[in-house]
Design a protein around this motif. Structure first.
Motif, mmCIF file in Angstrom:
data_model
loop_
_atom_site.group_PDB
_atom_site.id
_atom_site.type_symbol
_atom_site.label_atom_id
_atom_site.label_comp_id
_atom_site.label_asym_id
_atom_site.label_seq_id
_atom_site.Cartn_x
_atom_site.Cartn_y
_atom_site.Cartn_z
ATOM 1 N N LEU A 128 -6.545 -0.481 -1.388
ATOM 2 C CA LEU A 128 -6.527 -1.828 -0.825
ATOM 3 C C LEU A 128 -5.369 -2.661 -1.362
ATOM 4 C CD1 LEU A 128 -10.270 -2.862 -0.921
ATOM 5 C CD2 LEU A 128 -8.805 -2.596 1.073
ATOM 6 N N LEU A 129 -5.197 -2.587 -2.666
ATOM 7 C CA LEU A 129 -4.180 -3.416 -3.314
ATOM 8 C C LEU A 129 -2.805 -3.085 -2.765
ATOM 9 C CD1 LEU A 129 -3.854 -5.570 -5.499
ATOM 10 C CD2 LEU A 129 -3.377 -3.727 -7.116
ATOM 11 N N GLN A 130 -2.594 -1.749 -2.605
ATOM 12 C CA GLN A 130 -1.292 -1.336 -2.056
ATOM 13 C C GLN A 130 -1.124 -1.895 -0.662
ATOM 14 O OE1 GLN A 130 -0.668 1.226 0.464
ATOM 15 N NE2 GLN A 130 1.547 1.068 0.208
ATOM 16 N N GLY A 131 -2.202 -1.895 0.111
ATOM 17 C CA GLY A 131 -2.170 -2.422 1.457
ATOM 18 C C GLY A 131 -1.716 -3.878 1.481
ATOM 19 N N TRP A 132 -2.269 -4.648 0.523
ATOM 20 C CA TRP A 132 -1.912 -6.058 0.470
ATOM 21 C C TRP A 132 -0.474 -6.261 -0.007
ATOM 22 C CZ3 TRP A 132 -7.056 -7.240 -2.405
ATOM 23 C CH2 TRP A 132 -8.103 -7.235 -1.452
ATOM 24 N N LEU A 133 -0.040 -5.332 -0.859
ATOM 25 C CA LEU A 133 1.302 -5.498 -1.423
ATOM 26 C C LEU A 133 2.380 -4.898 -0.524
ATOM 27 C CD1 LEU A 133 0.618 -4.773 -5.190
ATOM 28 C CD2 LEU A 133 0.907 -6.984 -4.071
ATOM 29 N N GLU A 134 1.963 -4.171 0.512
ATOM 30 C CA GLU A 134 2.918 -3.481 1.365
ATOM 31 C C GLU A 134 4.014 -4.414 1.907
ATOM 32 O OE1 GLU A 134 1.201 -0.455 3.700
ATOM 33 O OE2 GLU A 134 3.141 0.544 3.498
ATOM 34 N N PRO A 135 3.635 -5.623 2.383
ATOM 35 C CA PRO A 135 4.683 -6.532 2.880
ATOM 36 C C PRO A 135 5.757 -6.824 1.844
ATOM 37 C CG PRO A 135 2.505 -7.396 3.408
ATOM 38 C CD PRO A 135 2.302 -6.179 2.572
ATOM 39 N N PHE A 136 5.396 -6.666 0.571
ATOM 40 C CA PHE A 136 6.400 -6.932 -0.472
ATOM 41 C C PHE A 136 7.170 -5.677 -0.835
ATOM 42 C CE2 PHE A 136 2.725 -9.735 -1.052
ATOM 43 C CZ PHE A 136 3.345 -10.961 -0.813
ATOM 44 N N GLY A 137 6.978 -4.631 -0.066
ATOM 45 C CA GLY A 137 7.782 -3.441 -0.274
ATOM 46 C C GLY A 137 7.221 -2.452 -1.276
ATOM 47 N N VAL A 138 5.914 -2.644 -1.629
ATOM 48 C CA VAL A 138 5.331 -1.679 -2.560
ATOM 49 C C VAL A 138 4.808 -0.497 -1.749
ATOM 50 C CG1 VAL A 138 3.591 -1.305 -4.327
ATOM 51 C CG2 VAL A 138 4.740 -3.521 -4.134
ATOM 52 N N GLU A 139 5.425 0.659 -1.922
ATOM 53 C CA GLU A 139 5.058 1.830 -1.136
ATOM 54 C C GLU A 139 3.854 2.543 -1.724
ATOM 55 O OE1 GLU A 139 6.617 3.501 1.716
ATOM 56 O OE2 GLU A 139 7.137 1.379 1.981
ATOM 57 N N ARG A 140 3.897 2.683 -3.026
ATOM 58 C CA ARG A 140 2.826 3.413 -3.719
ATOM 59 C C ARG A 140 2.520 2.723 -5.028
ATOM 60 N NH1 ARG A 140 1.643 8.647 -1.950
ATOM 61 N NH2 ARG A 140 0.413 9.149 -3.753
ATOM 62 N N LEU A 141 1.256 2.709 -5.428
ATOM 63 C CA LEU A 141 0.926 2.240 -6.772
ATOM 64 C C LEU A 141 0.946 3.451 -7.691
ATOM 65 C CD1 LEU A 141 -1.975 -0.215 -6.037
ATOM 66 C CD2 LEU A 141 0.301 -0.773 -6.880
ATOM 67 N N PRO A 142 1.076 3.216 -8.991
ATOM 68 C CA PRO A 142 1.015 4.362 -9.913
ATOM 69 C C PRO A 142 -0.292 5.122 -9.735
ATOM 70 C CG PRO A 142 0.998 2.249 -11.091
ATOM 71 C CD PRO A 142 1.327 1.963 -9.669
ATOM 72 N N SER A 143 -0.197 6.416 -9.874
ATOM 73 C CA SER A 143 -1.354 7.261 -9.581
ATOM 74 C C SER A 143 -2.521 6.962 -10.517
ATOM 75 C CB SER A 143 -0.958 8.724 -9.719
ATOM 76 O OG SER A 143 -2.121 9.497 -9.744
ATOM 77 N N LEU A 144 -3.712 6.941 -9.935
ATOM 78 C CA LEU A 144 -4.920 6.707 -10.712
ATOM 79 C C LEU A 144 -5.585 8.035 -11.064
ATOM 80 C CD1 LEU A 144 -6.332 4.073 -11.548
ATOM 81 C CD2 LEU A 144 -7.843 4.407 -9.606
ATOM 82 N N TYR A 145 -5.077 9.096 -10.471
ATOM 83 C CA TYR A 145 -5.721 10.389 -10.669
ATOM 84 C C TYR A 145 -5.365 10.958 -12.031
ATOM 85 C CZ TYR A 145 -6.695 10.011 -5.727
ATOM 86 O OH TYR A 145 -7.155 9.581 -4.525
ATOM 87 N N GLY A 146 -6.148 11.950 -12.451
ATOM 88 C CA GLY A 146 -5.850 12.642 -13.695
ATOM 89 C C GLY A 146 -6.462 11.961 -14.900
ATOM 90 N N PHE A 147 -5.910 12.278 -16.061
ATOM 91 C CA PHE A 147 -6.496 11.854 -17.328
ATOM 92 C C PHE A 147 -6.651 10.344 -17.448
ATOM 93 C CE2 PHE A 147 -6.121 10.502 -21.728
ATOM 94 C CZ PHE A 147 -7.147 11.215 -22.314
ATOM 95 N N TRP A 148 -5.560 9.608 -17.139
ATOM 96 C CA TRP A 148 -5.595 8.165 -17.377
ATOM 97 C C TRP A 148 -6.670 7.488 -16.557
ATOM 98 C CZ3 TRP A 148 -3.389 6.810 -21.612
ATOM 99 C CH2 TRP A 148 -2.324 7.606 -22.108
ATOM 100 N N GLY A 149 -6.733 7.856 -15.305
ATOM 101 C CA GLY A 149 -7.758 7.277 -14.444
ATOM 102 C C GLY A 149 -9.154 7.603 -14.940
ATOM 103 N N ALA A 150 -9.371 8.889 -15.258
ATOM 104 C CA ALA A 150 -10.695 9.298 -15.719
ATOM 105 C C ALA A 150 -11.062 8.568 -17.008
ATOM 106 C CB ALA A 150 -10.720 10.809 -15.949
ATOM 107 N N TRP A 151 -10.065 8.415 -17.873
ATOM 108 C CA TRP A 151 -10.315 7.752 -19.152
ATOM 109 C C TRP A 151 -10.762 6.301 -18.917
ATOM 110 C CZ3 TRP A 151 -6.111 5.555 -22.848
ATOM 111 C CH2 TRP A 151 -6.722 5.118 -24.027
ATOM 112 N N ILE A 152 -9.965 5.578 -18.151
ATOM 113 C CA ILE A 152 -10.273 4.159 -17.919
ATOM 114 C C ILE A 152 -11.630 4.009 -17.244
ATOM 115 C CG2 ILE A 152 -9.596 2.116 -16.614
ATOM 116 C CD1 ILE A 152 -6.678 3.046 -16.944
ATOM 117 N N ILE A 153 -11.839 4.798 -16.200
ATOM 118 C CA ILE A 153 -13.059 4.597 -15.415
ATOM 119 C C ILE A 153 -14.306 5.001 -16.192
ATOM 120 C CG2 ILE A 153 -14.277 5.476 -13.382
ATOM 121 C CD1 ILE A 153 -11.429 5.399 -12.035
#
Lengths: 537, 378
Positions: A128-153
């Motif tokens: 969602l966030l990327q969707g909202w930021l798209e007009p500002f030229g944000v193509e992709r957010l940093p990946s949430l997958y893998g260790f960091w995402g699992a750790w935080i969540i």
């Protein structure tokens, strides 16, 4: 003979043994609890030696390291977060402490996969966030997958374990001890380190153990986040290959890992007290004035609340409404809700009935053997859900094919896995019933069974109810066992969410997720209100 | 084998007693693990008496009570309630069939039932529950609280509900376990006399356990002193205080002074002079004086010096140090005749003294029934 001579003239009376009706039901339950583990071991022994070589492949080590690393990281961060929040909500003048306590402990009711799904949907690379930021030229957010995402969540959804135990710890500490330490010339930091911390250690410890086991056995979140953990590996081996021996070997390794953690816990001896200290009420609780720090503190509590609770709820609602507007199929059959509720309710009922004789034996006839019996039932909780499911699949296919993929098997797995919840809450309720009450009733001429039905059972009601609610809640959330053991075409809220999110069909997952959250909140409410009524006595 | 005759004598004796006792314990034993809580206790309670079982905490008295009630199974011995053997080596009547009422130390009122439901709990189907519960609540002076819950009552009221509940099924005997220890000092005296009054009216045989000697002495018709799992002495409160069977009993029941002495038949000689004794004695003995039997007379040449005075209002305790270094306590009622610390005094003794062959206690008086050997002195 020596002993006899000390008490000469005594007629020696043979002590009656405990009657069989007290022993047999607990032993049956115990056998059931051990079935998955025992069968897993038998199965692994039967695996041919070639398969054992798979264990030594570097990839297995990698997965092992992944799992252990994640468990460690989540435990440390979860403990720090939980401890800090517990301190904030008990020992400071944080505004609206009660509100924050409730808000901050609620993430516990969210299944990890719902949390992960919400996070991915909102903050993922194309969320969602990327969707909202798209007009500002944000193509992709940093990946949430893998260790960091699992750790935080996982940290965000498991810290309440420590929050709750440490909170109870803070409240159980006799405030006069701190006063004494201060009067002996210790400053507040020394008091914290030398008086408070040692007393809180068992609580931290108990919470940390829960987090570690939770992380190690988590299946839903890690597989959604595409993190290669042990549970994920077992599942893909099971699904992907015909040689299930490898999966069995991997499951055994996971069991070893959890047993190691339990052993470690046993060694550092964080055994918490069972009896509630008589203190608690009417006591002035020492309070740290936050001063201008209260604003950062509020901000901190607020952001944790938003990330762990607000975000999932908002994302679910967003997808639900969006799906509704776009005429996507957000609706799902009522039979899915019914499947979830009936399977969980049945399992909770069976678990409470199975726990009762164990608790009676362990509390009222406390001796080493009965206490070991009670503790042994915890084995079911130490085993990750996927391992239990897995072992029961083997067992079912081999020995009881007529039960395989029936509701019976699923409920059996639920009961074995969550029995300790029921044992724990019934036990704490039982400990509050003075045995003198039962003595008094016997004395007034009532038979043991009548005493049980007229006295023990009504007084146990809060414990029975909260045990039921706790098991019910856990079963509703349970994923891997439901996936592996449920009858064909048997869909529950949990499996529905999982299937939908696997296909990134978020709108389809939103409805079941919302209902799951609502039902969970209701059972938590039952648990809390029972605790309140127990305190009222 | 010399014990054999004695043993038979005792057996005959108990045969005789059995016909009239309300509670009779013979050789009662209970061992927890390796620790003997009760070992070889004998106890006879006569019907209709208010009987106190007195002992220091941890001496096994509550265990005896629980064994009589059937809540604890003895490891050895025999218990009779009335004519009925309720526990022996081949028999154990379950608690609900013993018709023994019990009031617990913490009252054990059922928290989920009203006062009336609590009192009616022990009544059978055929009883007129309402009548009986009103009757006993009237007896304990608690009309009008029938519909309250136990936690809405004061400590004294809870105590009386517990009593009413135990009395409702008309038990053969009533056991009270430290009944007054949970009440504060001000309330305790009043409740104590109330309870005694109530139980006198019902004429039920009552056995109560206490560690408070004052309580036992003031309430009981008869009492037994228990130490280290054995009943040491059974008698009326007056006799027990006057003629304690051993050094331990003497120090446990009130204050006692001891001096070494040398016995010669009905006389004993010690530092304070020569005195007539209650019991005949010989050789090395210990002489026991109660503080109130000692009289202090100002005398510059006297053998003692007042070293300390404890003033209690109604009386006072004077500590006297003899030239040998032994300290004595003397109790005065009212004025002490101007004695101050430092006064030299002469010590006189009013009553016949009691002697114990040191270091063990022994039977002194034929009237007093003495059991067991007393606690060994380490």
């Amino acid at each position: 003979m020596k002993k006899k001579s000390t008490f000469n003239n005594c007629l020696w009376i043979k002590r009656p043994c405990l009657p069989l009706y007290l022993w047999i039901p607990p032993i049956l339950v115990l056998c059931a609890s051990f079935l998955p583990l025992v069968y897993l071991i038998i199965r692994t022994i039967g695996v041919d030696s070639q398969l054992l070589d798979t264990l030594l492949r570097p990839r297995v080590f990698e997965v092992l390291l992944n799992s252990v690393g994640l468990a460690l990281a989540v435990t440390v961060s979860g403990c720090m977060l939980g401890f800090f929040l517990a301190w904030l909500t008990t020992r400071t003048d944080l505004p609206a402490k009660k509100f924050w306590t409730i808000i901050l402990s609620l993430p516990l009711v969210l299944p990890s996969y719902v949390g992960a799904f919400a996070w991915v949907a909102a903050l993922g690379p194309r969320g969602l966030l990327q969707g909202w930021l798209e007009p500002f030229g944000v193509e992709r957010l940093p990946s949430l997958y893998g260790f960091w995402g699992a750790w935080i969540i996982l940290s965000l959804f498991s810290y309440p374990y420590v929050l709750l135990t440490v909170r109870a710890g803070f409240r159980g500490i006799d405030a006069s001890l701190e006063d004494v330490a201060r009067s002996l010339g210790k400053n507040s930091f020394q008091v914290f380190r030398e008086i408070l911390f040692p007393q809180l250690w068992p609580a931290i410890h108990a919470g940390a153990l829960l987090i570690a086991l939770y992380t190690l056995s988590d299946f839903g979140a890690v597989s959604l986040l595409q993190f290669n953990s042990f549970t994920q590996a077992i599942y893909s081996q099971y699904i992907g290959s015909f040689n299930r021996g490898v999966a069995a070997v991997l499951a055994c390794v996971l069991v070893l890992l959890t047993l190691l953690i339990l052993l470690f816990q046993f060694r550092i001896g964080g055994r918490s007290r069972y009896y509630r200290s008589s203190a608690g009420a009417l006591r002035r609780v020492p309070c740290v004035s936050l001063g201008k720090w209260r604003y950062p503190a509020l901000f901190f509590c607020g952001s944790i609340g938003i990330f762990a609770l607000g975000l999932p709820v908002m994302v679910i609602s967003y997808w639900l409404i969006r799906g509704w507007i776009h005429h996507q199929s957000v609706l799902f059959g009522a039979e899915i809700v019914w499947n979830s509720v009936s399977a969980s309710g049945l399992a909770a009922l069976v678990a409470v009935i199975a726990a009762l004789p164990i608790v009676i034996l362990a509390v009222r006839h406390a001796r080493r053997s009965t206490q070991w019996l009670e503790r042994s039932t915890y084995i079911g909780h130490a085993l990750p859900g996927i391992v239990i499911a897995f072992s029961l699949v083997f067992f079912g296919v081999r020995y009881v094919p007529f039960l395989y993929q029936t509701l019976f098997m699923l409920i059996f797995a639920y009961v074995v896995h969550f029995l300790p919840h029921a044992v724990g809450s019934i036990r704490s309720s039982m400990l509050q019933i003075s045995p003198r009450l039962e003595d008094a009733a016997r004395n007034l001429g009532k038979k043991p069974f009548h005493v049980f039905s007229s006295l023990t059972l009504p007084l146990l009601k809060p414990g029975l109810l909260s045990g039921f609610a706790l098991v019910f809640l856990s079963c509703m959330k349970e994923l891997p066992a439901t996936l592996l053991l449920g009858p064909i075409e048997f869909q529950t809220l949990a499996t529905k969410i999982w299937n939908a999110t696997e296909d990134a069909f978020f709108a389809k997952a939103a409805g079941p997720a919302l209902i799951l959250v609502l039902v969970s909140a209701m059972s938590i409410w039952i648990i809390f209100s029972q605790e309140e009524s127990e305190k009222g006595r | 084998m010399k014990d054999k005759g004695e043993e038979e004598g005792r057996m005959l004796n108990t045969e005789h007693r059995k016909t009239k006792t309300a509670i009779c314990c013979e050789n009662l034993c209970r061992i927890f693990g390796e620790v003997p809580a009760v070992c070889g206790a004998h106890l006879d309670v006569n019907p209709g008496t208010f009987f106190a079982l007195l002992g220091p905490s941890g001496c096994g008295k509550t265990t005896v009570l629980r064994m009589i009630a059937g809540l604890e199974i003895p490891d050895g011995g025999e218990i009779k309630v009335g004519q009925r053997v309720v526990a022996s080596h081949n028999r154990n009547v379950s608690p609900e069939k013993r018709k023994v009422g019990m009031v617990f130390q913490e009252y054990a009122l059922f928290p989920h039932m009203t006062v009336a439901e609590n009192v009616q709990y022990g009544l059978g189907r055929c009883d007129d529950k309402k009548m009986r519960s009103q009757e006993v609540l009237h007896l304990v002076g608690l009309e009008g609280v029938e519909t309250r819950m136990p936690h809405e009552l004061s400590g004294g009221q809870q105590q009386r509900v517990a009593l009413a509940r135990a009395l409702a099924p008309k038990p053969d005997v009533l056991l009270l376990d430290e009944p007054f220890s949970n009440l504060d000092a001000a309330l305790r005296n009043r409740v104590r006399t109330d309870v005694r009054h109530i139980l006198r009216q019902t004429k039920v045989t009552t056995l109560f356990v206490t560690h408070d000697q004052e309580e036992a002495l003031s309430l009981a018709d008869e009492m037994a002193v228990m130490m280290n799992g054995k009943i040491i002495q059974t008698d009326t409160p007056q006799n027990l205080y006057r003629y304690p069977a051993s050094h331990q009993v003497a120090t446990f029941l009130g204050d006692a002074n001891f001096l070494p002495g040398r016995g010669r038949g009905q006389e004993v000689e010690c530092e304070l002079g020569s005195f007539a004794t209650q019991n005949s004695c010989s050789h090395e003995v210990e002489v026991m004086f109660r503080p109130e039997d000692l009289e202090l007379i100002v005398d510059a040449q006297g053998p003692g010096e007042v070293v300390d005075i404890e003033y209690f209002g109604h009386d006072q305790l004077l500590h006297v140090q003899l030239d040998s270094g032994t300290r004595l306590k003397s109790r005065f009622v009212g004025s002490n005749g101007g004695l101050i610390p430092g006064s030299r005094v002469q010590v006189r003794v009013h009553e016949k003294v009691i002697t114990y062959p040191s270091p063990y206690g022994c039977p002194i008086n034929q009237k007093t029934e003495v059991r067991g050997q007393g606690a060994e002195i380490p």
